[in-house]
Design a protein around this motif. Structure first.
Motif, PDB file in Angstrom:
ATOM      1  N   ARG A 503       0.826  -1.208   0.000  1.00  0.00           N
ATOM      2  CA  ARG A 503       0.000   0.000   0.000  1.00  0.00           C
ATOM      3  C   ARG A 503       0.863   1.261   0.000  1.00  0.00           C
ATOM      4  O   ARG A 503       0.540   2.251  -0.680  1.00  0.00           O
ATOM      5  N   ARG A 504       1.964   1.233   0.704  1.00  0.00           N
ATOM      6  CA  ARG A 504       2.837   2.405   0.731  1.00  0.00           C
ATOM      7  C   ARG A 504       3.448   2.664  -0.640  1.00  0.00           C
ATOM      8  O   ARG A 504       3.463   3.811  -1.123  1.00  0.00           O
ATOM      9  N   LEU A 505       3.940   1.607  -1.277  1.00  0.00           N
ATOM     10  CA  LEU A 505       4.526   1.776  -2.603  1.00  0.00           C
ATOM     11  C   LEU A 505       3.475   2.181  -3.626  1.00  0.00           C
ATOM     12  O   LEU A 505       3.746   2.996  -4.516  1.00  0.00           O
ATOM     13  N   SER A 506       2.284   1.619  -3.539  1.00  0.00           N
ATOM     14  CA  SER A 506       1.209   2.005  -4.456  1.00  0.00           C
ATOM     15  C   SER A 506       0.886   3.480  -4.326  1.00  0.00           C
ATOM     16  O   SER A 506       0.681   4.183  -5.328  1.00  0.00           O
ATOM     17  N   SER A 507       0.847   3.972  -3.098  1.00  0.00           N
ATOM     18  CA  SER A 507       0.577   5.387  -2.878  1.00  0.00           C
ATOM     19  C   SER A 507       1.698   6.257  -3.437  1.00  0.00           C
ATOM     20  O   SER A 507       1.447   7.301  -4.063  1.00  0.00           O
ATOM     21  N   GLU A 508       2.957   5.816  -3.242  1.00  0.00           N
ATOM     22  CA  GLU A 508       4.088   6.584  -3.752  1.00  0.00           C
ATOM     23  C   GLU A 508       4.091   6.628  -5.282  1.00  0.00           C
ATOM     24  O   GLU A 508       4.344   7.674  -5.892  1.00  0.00           O
ATOM     25  N   LEU A 509       3.829   5.489  -5.921  1.00  0.00           N
ATOM     26  CA  LEU A 509       3.828   5.450  -7.386  1.00  0.00           C
ATOM     27  C   LEU A 509       2.693   6.270  -7.969  1.00  0.00           C
ATOM     28  O   LEU A 509       2.822   6.851  -9.046  1.00  0.00           O
ATOM     29  N   ALA A 510       1.546   6.300  -7.268  1.00  0.00           N
ATOM     30  CA  ALA A 510       0.427   7.115  -7.752  1.00  0.00           C
ATOM     31  C   ALA A 510       0.723   8.606  -7.618  1.00  0.00           C
ATOM     32  O   ALA A 510       0.241   9.421  -8.414  1.00  0.00           O
ATOM     33  N   ARG A 511       1.546   8.963  -6.628  1.00  0.00           N
ATOM     34  CA  ARG A 511       1.841  10.371  -6.390  1.00  0.00           C
ATOM     35  C   ARG A 511       2.986  10.865  -7.264  1.00  0.00           C
ATOM     36  O   ARG A 511       2.985  12.019  -7.702  1.00  0.00           O
ATOM     37  N   ARG A 512       3.960   9.999  -7.559  1.00  0.00           N
ATOM     38  CA  ARG A 512       5.136  10.419  -8.317  1.00  0.00           C
ATOM     39  C   ARG A 512       4.982  10.065  -9.789  1.00  0.00           C
ATOM     40  O   ARG A 512       4.395   9.038 -10.122  1.00  0.00           O
ATOM     41  N   PRO A 513       5.546  10.867 -10.671  1.00  0.00           N
ATOM     42  CA  PRO A 513       5.561  10.509 -12.093  1.00  0.00           C
ATOM     43  C   PRO A 513       6.590   9.409 -12.347  1.00  0.00           C
ATOM     44  O   PRO A 513       7.637   9.361 -11.696  1.00  0.00           O
ATOM     45  N   LEU A 514       6.277   8.533 -13.288  1.00  0.00           N
ATOM     46  CA  LEU A 514       7.198   7.461 -13.658  1.00  0.00           C
ATOM     47  C   LEU A 514       8.384   8.036 -14.412  1.00  0.00           C
ATOM     48  O   LEU A 514       8.230   8.826 -15.339  1.00  0.00           O
ATOM     49  N   ARG A 515       9.607   7.660 -13.990  1.00  0.00           N
ATOM     50  CA  ARG A 515      10.826   8.154 -14.632  1.00  0.00           C
ATOM     51  C   ARG A 515      11.501   7.009 -15.374  1.00  0.00           C
ATOM     52  O   ARG A 515      11.708   5.947 -14.818  1.00  0.00           O
ATOM     53  N   TRP A 516      11.843   7.245 -16.648  1.00  0.00           N
ATOM     54  CA  TRP A 516      12.568   6.252 -17.442  1.00  0.00           C
ATOM     55  C   TRP A 516      14.056   6.529 -17.333  1.00  0.00           C
ATOM     56  O   TRP A 516      14.503   7.645 -17.405  1.00  0.00           O
TER      57      TRP A 516
END
Length: 516
Positions: A503-516
Motif C-alpha cells: 500500500r505504501r509503494l502504491s501510494s508513492e507510485l500514484a503520487r510520483r511521475p514514472l521516470r525512465w
C-alpha cells in the motif's frame, strides 16, 4: 518511430564507402558454416555454383543498402532514410535514444570505421543500426546524442566535422568551446590483476564448453569412437563395462571433474581477457560510458537516469578475494543481448570500490545508512522445496545404475537444509524514501535494489502455503530486467507487513511521475 514530417537541417549523409563489405560479412555469418562445408565436401558439378550465386545476391543487397541509406540531423531528432523501391523513413528523437553502442572489430580497425547502434527503452530491436561510419563520425554521433538527449532546442549541425553541442542544445562558438566540453571522468579501471581475478571467479568458460559440445555432437559420435579406438578400445566397450569397482568410478569421476574445472577456469580467463581488456567506466555529465575488449572493442553509453535497477553480487570465491560485481538494468533493447548494452559497471572490483560507485551514482539513496529488516525464520524450510524434485530424480537415476549405492544422493538433503536455513537467516529488505532493496543468497549472495520512481508494477502473491502460514510475497517489476537478473521481490513476509509495504509503494507510485 516512423513519420513523414522529416525536415533535416543539414544535408543527408551516407555511410562509409566500405559499409557494403561489413553488411555482407554480417549476412554471411549465418551461412558461413554451410558454405564452407559445401565448398569442401560438396560435389564438383554445376550445383557447386549455387553458393556463389547466393553470395553474389547478398553482395548486391549490401551495395543496395549503401546507396539507399541516408541519415541527417533535424531540429531535435535523427532522420534515417533507407530503401528505394520500398522506402522507409525513421525520425528518432534524441530524447528517445537511451543507449548508444559503438563496436569495433579487427576488420573495423583495419578500415578505421565503427558500427553504431541507437537503442530505445524496451524496444525489440535497435532504433537504428549504422553499419558502418568512420570512427570520428561514430564518436561525434555519440557525443551529439549525449549532448542533446534532453528535450529542448537543438543545433542543426551534423556529425562529422561538426561543432560539439552543449547540454542545453546550443552550439557554442570556438571561443567558448573549452568551457562546455569537459573530459570524461574515469570512475573505474580494470588492470591485469583484475582480469586474472575475473577469470578465476567466473564460469564464462562454460560458454565455450557448450559450444564445443554442440559442435562435436554434429559428428554423430564418430570422432569420439575413433579417439577411443586409438587409445586401445572402442567407446561402446569402455562405456558398457560394469566390472569396475565403485571406488574406481568415483576416482575417475573426481579426476575428470578436476580436469574440467581447470579447463573451464583457463577458458574463463581467456574470455575475460578478450571481453574486458582495457575496461574503463567513465562519467561525462549525466551519461555513463563503458569501453572494453581486446580484439573487438565495445563502447556503450547510457544516461544515468536510464538505469532501472541495480544488482550487487558476491560469490564464494569473490568473498575470499574481497571482490564484488556491480551490474545494472537499462531501459534499452534486449534483443541484441547484454553484451551490447550498458550492463556491467564493475565486472569485478573491491567491495569498497563497488560501494563508492553506488554512493556516487545514487547519492540520494544513502546506501551505507539503509535500515535493513530481516525476514521471519519460521518458513526457512520452504526455500529448499524447489531442490527436492531434482534430488529425487538424481537418486532414482543413480539407483537404477548402481543399485543401493545410488541412495547416497539423499545425503544432499542435509546440505540443502543447511543452505536454506542460512539463506533465510541472511535474507532482508529495506524501503526508504528513494530506494527499495532486497538481499538474498548465502553461497551466492546478491543485493537487488531500485529507485522507487523506477518501479513499473507491484504484485502481491499468496500460495496455499502462504495462506496457511499467513505470509505473502511482494514482487517489484522494473523495465529492462534481463533473463539472468535476480528477481526484485520480498519473499515470505507476514501478510500484514507485505500488505503495508504494498500500500505504501502504491501510494508513492500514484503520487510520483514514472521516470525512465
Amino acid at each position: 518511430m516512423t513519420t513523414e514530417a522529416a525536415a533535416p537541417a543539414e544535408p543527408e549523409h551516407r555511410l562509409h564507402p566500405m559499409s557494403w563489405l561489413f553488411v555482407l560479412v554480417a549476412q554471411l555469418k549465418q551461412f558461413i558454416v554451410p558454405l564452407i562445408a559445401l565448398f569442401l565436401f560438396g560435389r564438383r558439378d554445376e550445383g557447386g555454383l549455387w553458393p556463389l550465386i547466393g553470395v553474389g545476391v547478398l553482395a548486391i543487397g549490401s551495395l543496395w543498402q549503401y546507396f539507399t541509406y541516408r541519415y541527417a540531423v533535424a531540429e531535435d531528432a535523427l532522420v534515417v532514410r533507407s530503401g528505394l523501391l520500398e522506402r522507409s523513413l525513421r525520425v528518432i528523437p534524441f530524447s528517445r535514444i537511451h543507449n548508444v553502442a559503438v563496436e569495433q572489430s579487427l576488420l573495423h580497425r583495419v578500415f578505421g570505421v565503427a558500427e553504431v547502434r541507437l537503442e530505445s527503452a524496451g524496444g525489440s530491436k535497435p532504433e537504428a543500426t549504422m553499419r558502418v561510419l568512420t570512427l570520428a563520425d561514430a564518436l561525434e554521433l555519440e557525443t551529439l546524442v549525449r549532448r542533446r538527449g534532453r528535450a529542448g532546442p537543438a543545433s542543426t549541425r551534423a556529425p562529422g566535422p561538426a561543432m560539439p553541442v552543449a547540454d542545453d542544445g546550443v552550439a557554442p562558438d570556438r571561443a567558448t568551446h573549452a568551457a562546455v566540453t569537459t573530459a570524461p571522468e574515469p570512475l573505474l579501471r580494470m588492470g591485469a590483476i583484475d582480469l586474472l581475478r575475473l577469470g578465476v571467479v567466473s564460469n564464462r568458460g562454460m560458454i565455450l564448453v557448450g559450444a564445443g559440445v554442440a559442435a562435436f555432437s554434429q559428428t554423430g559420435g564418430r570422432l569420439w569412437s575413433n579417439l577411443f579406438e586409438r587409445l586401445g578400445g572402442s567407446w561402446e566397450a569402455w562405456y558398457g563395462s560394469n566390472d569396475l569397482p565403485l571406488w574406481q568410478w568415483l576416482a575417475g569421476g573426481l579426476a575428470l571433474l578436476a580436469a574440467a574445472l581447470v579447463v573451464v577456469r583457463l577458458l574463463s580467463l581467456l574470455l575475460a581477457v578478450l571481453q574486458y581488456y582495457g575496461f574503463v567506466l567513465s562519467r561525462d555529465g549525466r551519461r555513463l560510458t563503458v569501453e572494453r575488449g581486446l580484439l573487438t572493442r565495445w563502447r556503450t553509453s547510457a544516461s544515468r537516469r536510464r538505469i532501472q535497477a541495480w544488482t550487487l553480487t558476491e560469490g564464494l570465491l569473490q568473498r575470499w578475494l574481497k571482490q564484488r560485481t556491480l551490474e545494472v538494468d537499462t531501459a534499452a533493447s534486449q534483443q541484441e543481448g547484454q553484451a551490447r548494452t550498458l550492463h556491467e559497471l564493475a565486472p569485478i572490483a573491491p567491495r569498497e570500490d563497488c560501494d563508492r560507485l553506488i554512493e556516487e551514482l545514487l547519492p540520494q539513496a544513502r546506501w551505507h545508512a539503509l535500515d535493513w529488516q530481516s525476514v521471519p525464520m519460521r518458513g526457512w524450510w520452504r526455500r529448499m522445496l524447489s531442490t527436492l524434485p531434482w534430488i529425487v530424480l538424481v537418486t532414482v537415476a543413480l539407483s537404477v545404475r548402481f543399485g543401493a549405492w545410488g541412495l547416497l544422493a539423499l545425503a544432499w538433503l542435509p546440505w540443502a537444509a543447511v543452505q536454506a536455513h542460512a539463506e533465510a537467516r541472511r535474507a532482508g529488505w529495506t524501503l526508504g524514501e528513494e530506494l527499495v532493496a532486497v538481499r538474498e543468497g548465502w553461497w551466492q549472495r546478491y543485493w537487488r535494489f531500485a529507485e522507487v520512481d523506477k518501479l513499473q508494477a507491484l504484485r502481491l502473491t499468496r500460495s496455499p502455503l502462504d495462506r496457511h502460514f499467513d505470509t505473502a510475497t511482494l514482487w517489484l517489476d522494473t523495465a529492462g530486467a534481463g533473463a539472468r537478473s535476480p528477481q526484485l521481490c520480498i519473499r515470505y513476509l507476514p501478510h500484514a507487513s507485505a500488505d503495508a509495504v504494498y500500500r505504501r509503494l502504491s501510494s508513492e507510485l500514484a503520487r510520483r511521475p514514472l521516470r525512465w
